[in-house]
Design an enzyme around this catalytic site. Structure first.
Site, PDB file in Angstrom:
ATOM      1  N   SER A 249       0.845  -1.186   0.000  1.00  0.00           N
ATOM      2  CA  SER A 249       0.000   0.000   0.000  1.00  0.00           C
ATOM      3  C   SER A 249       0.880   1.235   0.000  1.00  0.00           C
ATOM      4  CB  SER A 249      -0.891   0.007   1.240  1.00  0.00           C
ATOM      5  OG  SER A 249      -0.093   0.281   2.381  1.00  0.00           O
ATOM      6  N   LYS A 250       0.206   2.359   0.078  1.00  0.00           N
ATOM      7  CA  LYS A 250       0.903   3.643   0.103  1.00  0.00           C
ATOM      8  C   LYS A 250       1.957   3.693   1.207  1.00  0.00           C
ATOM      9  CE  LYS A 250      -1.928   7.460  -1.480  1.00  0.00           C
ATOM     10  NZ  LYS A 250      -3.097   8.049  -0.885  1.00  0.00           N
ATOM     11  N   ARG A 251       1.627   3.037   2.318  1.00  0.00           N
ATOM     12  CA  ARG A 251       2.559   3.044   3.451  1.00  0.00           C
ATOM     13  C   ARG A 251       3.941   2.532   3.060  1.00  0.00           C
ATOM     14  NH1 ARG A 251       2.295  -0.481   6.996  1.00  0.00           N
ATOM     15  NH2 ARG A 251       0.721  -1.739   5.969  1.00  0.00           N
TER      16      ARG A 251
END
Ligand code: GLU
Ligand code: ZN
Length: 476
Positions: A249-251
């Protein structure tokens, strides 16, 4: 004996789709499901549909839609149909809902939020799974002043078996599936319902998507059956993981797919990298697009998730840069040069520069940076390189090289090579020793393709002018 059914003898045309929600920027995880769907359609000579699932108006953004469209175009994952937008199909969803209400496969539910909350609290207290009990299933009278939602009348008994191409047979009991809301009280259709109507209307035969949707499949199959449609074949592919083992994900810095274009990756290299996550073909690592199409089969995708590995992607990029015909890479190099403020349009020079540079470039961005000097009039000489190579001795040699090159009749790599080798012999030194000052003078830095190729591509005029610019002025 009954006559054979002609329709069933006709081979089925495979229709796949990629159905992203534009609620976040398309990243490599989405691209991989798009790639699997696209590849399978191409392999089966079927159709690939692009559908933007933008019903969540609050979380959908124009920018995310733009990244989907531009990303798919950059990747060359061309759609045969679409892009369709769910927000433009609301009339159709309303029509289907009305039909289901008439047929009795859907019903109005007037339960208030307070009632539903109480239902839920009671179930939790009795340690039951929270679910809608079907309170309004048999209701015949509306509740005055209450705008109802519409629920799907899920079968109460039996089981739904998803014959998943990746996971095998996965069984869901109908008793576990409660009656899904298909239209909110304001009449807007819900996500799972829109997917169903679209897959039916677009005649999708194979739904290939992330396995976070596996639990939606039994409800969608039930709705399709209620609508008289044959459910498609499902393949729920594992998600890509970040280095920490959680869904990418973006994380994890999972960036917009367009970022890879900016960083100088070839679309085919990125696709090659992604196809190998969860799929293999012998021990082949490098695939052209055509080879992927010929070898890919969704039935061979395995169910273990794989982690994203930037180094491997970089390695594949270099492999593709080495193997892709130079002419096909020209547009990408041009785009990278443009980012450096350089307008390059000499096709012949661009192709030759690619050939000269491809062994030493991991990305096209890197190639553009180290090829800048071929395309500009004035270069800046790096101070450190000058201090090291344009010493009194270096400049002395450079003066001699200049003289011998100026006398050359033919300006090509072979002639330049011969002239420089002869000079090196005469000076009783190595070719490398005389090449370095030349390189710094013409490229501004101490690294470039072989010196003969470099000078041949630069041309006589530029070569001599750049040498003159660093050489001390001649005494008159
Ligand atoms: N729109 C969904 C998503 O982006 C995919 C739904 C589907 O493929 O059925 O996760
Ligand atoms: Zn109700």
């Amino acid at each position: 004996m009954p006559a054979p059914n002609r329709a069933s003898l006709r081979p089925m045309t495979v229709v796949t789709r990629f159905a992203p929600s534009p609620t976040g920027l398309l990243h490599v995880g989405g691209v991989r499901t798009a790639l699997f769907s696209w590849l399978y359609a191409r392999r089966m000579k079927g159709k690939f549909v692009l559908r933007v699932e933008d019903t969540d108006r609050e979380r959908s953004t124009d920018d995310a839609v733009r990244v989907i469209l531009e990303g798919m175009q950059w990747l060359g994952l061309t759609a045969d149909e679409g892009p369709y937008y769910q927000t433009r199909r609301f009339d159709r969803y309303r029509e289907v809902i009305a039909g289901m209400l008439t047929a009795g496969t859907a019903y109005h539910c007037y339960c208030s939020k307070a009632e539903l909350d109480a239902m839920r609290a009671g179930q939790i207290e009795r340690k039951e799974k929270p679910r809608y009990t079907g309170l309004c299933r048999e209701r015949t009278e509306p509740r005055a002043g209450v705008p109802p939602v519409v629920r799907f009348r899920n079968p109460l008994e039996g089981a739904v078996v998803v014959q998943d191409l990746v996971h095998g047979a996965v069984t869901f009991q109908n008793s576990e599936l409660d009656d899904l809301i298909i239209a909110r009280s304001d009449g807007t259709p819900t996500y799972n319902f829109c997917v169903v109507v679209d897959d039916m209307d677009m005649a999708i035969t194979h739904v290939i998507r992330g396995d976070d949707h596996l639990n939606n499949a039994p409800r969608q199959m039930n709705m399709l059956s209620a609508l008289g449609a044959t459910p498609p074949v499902y393949a729920h592919v594992p998600m890509i993981l970040g280095p920490d083992g959680a869904k990418l994900s973006k994380r994890h810095g999972a960036v917009s797919v367009l970022q890879y274009e900016e960083e100088g990756y070839l679309p085919d290299a990125l696709l090659n990298y992604l196809v190998r996550l969860g799929w293999s073909h012998g021990d082949q690592e490098v695939f052209t697009r055509e080879e992927m199409i010929a070898a890919f089969d969704i039935h061979d995708v395995n169910k273990s998730a794989s982690a994203f590995n930037n180094e491997k992607l970089m390695w594949l990029n270099q492999q593709h840069i080495m193997r892709t015909p130079p002419a096909r890479m020209v547009p990408y190099l041009v785009a990278q040069l443009r980012r450096l403020g350089i307008d390059a349009n000499d096709q012949g020079l661009l192709e030759s520069v690619i050939v000269a540079q491809r062994e030493r470039s991991k990305t096209l961005k890197e190639m553009a940076q180290s090829s800048r000097f071929f395309f500009v009039d004035l270069i800046k000489v790096d101070e450190q390189a000058a201090a090291k190579h344009l010493t009194a001795e270096g400049l002395g040699r450079l003066g001699q090289v200049r003289e011998c090159l100026a006398a050359l009749n033919d300006w090509n790599a072979a002639a330049i090579h011969t002239a420089l080798s002869e000079l090196a012999t005469r000076l009783e030194t190595g070719l490398g020793k005389i090449a370095q000052p030349v390189r710094v003078a013409v490229a501004g830095v101490a690294v470039s393709p072989p010196i003969d190729t470099t000078l041949a591509l630069l041309g006589r005029e530029r070569t001599l002018a750049r040498m003159d610019a660093v050489l001390p002025p001649k005494a008159a």
